[in-house]
Design a protein around this motif. Structure first.
Motif: not given
Length: 293
Positions: A173-195
């Motif tokens: 289950k996910s406890k990540i809850k975001k609104e601006d950006p939404d959760t899925l976009e927020w996760i992708f931005k964290r991925m982009q930061k790593v790479y």
């Protein structure tokens, strides 16, 4: 396109998996919070649970293990010169290593805990009971480093790079809850930061799947840019009531696509032994033999 029977089947399997975990929480409850009373055992139970489900459906000869990848700087199949200037390297401890033990040896084993060479690694999976904010960057970095240990593996022809392992981060289950950006976009931005740090990553070194079996799936697909460069496009889905099958199907599809990839059909010898540089102490002579093996 049909396949409704399979989608229904996989959804029921995921429902059963999630229910099994809830039963664990019921039997060993934590006072005043979600989860089981013993956090360490809670986490190990989730790893074991997912491992058992993967074992049910993967071909014989593929094992679902835990432990470390060791990439020794020694001779491998072919000329073995690719690691000539390398040093011995190993991964951090990995939750799940999906390994082709039918075709490749293992350095050390204690039950399901192993140290393995990179050649036989089919998949690497980080497992979380609940996906939290800090997990995205931390686990993407660990998977990125582990994937790079499986780099530059050549097929028997020494012309084609062997496809890298399937990489994923999975939670109940996910406890990540975001609104601006939404959760899925927020996760992708964290991925982009790593790479975005250091050299441009190879496609095979980028994570293939991030998902919460209960909530959402993010998966990778190949995409070509206008100037011909290869890119990894990430596609996201919030799971609806009838889409619980997505997470387990992405995992199985990714692992099987690596295992059956044509670049892995020519088995190469792994780097498994090491001798010091030493001059010949004495030559005892020669015996002439046939050229037949």
């Amino acid at each position: 396109m049909d396949g409704e029977r399979l989608r229904c089947y996989w959804s029921k399997e995921v429902e059963a998996l999630l229910l099994t975990y809830k039963q664990f929480e019921t039997l060993i409850p934590a006072n005043g919070k979600q989860g089981a009373a013993h956090t360490g055992e809670d986490g190990r139970f989730v790893e074991d649970l997912l491992s058992e489900y993967l074992k049910k459906f993967l071909p014989n000869g593929i094992e679902v293990l835990t432990g470390f990848i060791l990439r020794p700087a020694v001779k491998t199949g072919g000329s073995g010169k690719k690691r000539k200037s390398d040093t011995d390297e190993h991964s951090s401890q990995l939750d799940i290593i999906v390994y082709d033990s039918q075709n490749f040896p293992i350095f050390q084993r204690f039950g399901n805990s192993v140290i393995v060479p990179p050649e036989g690694v089919i998949g690497i999976i980080s497992v979380k009971k609940h996906l939290n904010d800090g997990d995205i960057e931390k686990e993407c970095k660990a998977l990125y480093q582990a994937a790079k240990l499986c780099r530059s593996l050549d097929s028997a022809s020494s012309k084609t790079s062997v496809r890298g392992p399937f990489l994923s981060l999975v939670s109940m289950k996910s406890k990540i809850k975001k609104e601006d950006p939404d959760t899925l976009e927020w996760i992708f931005k964290r991925m982009q930061k790593v790479y975005s740090i250091g050299e441009r990553p190879k496609y095979d070194h980028l994570i293939n799947y991030i998902g919460s079996l209960s909530d959402f799936s993010i998966h990778k697909k190949k995409s070509k840019l206008e100037r011909g460069e290869l890119s990894a496009e990430y596609i996201a889905f919030n799971h609806t009531e009838n889409e619980l099958h997505l997470g387990l199907q992405y995992l199985l599809n990714g692992l099987l696509s690596v295992y059956y990839d044509e670049t892995r059909r020519s088995i190469i010898r792994p780097g498994f032994t090491s001798f010091p540089a030493k001059s010949i102490e004495m030559s005892l002579g020669k015996i002439i033999c046939s050229t037949e093996r």
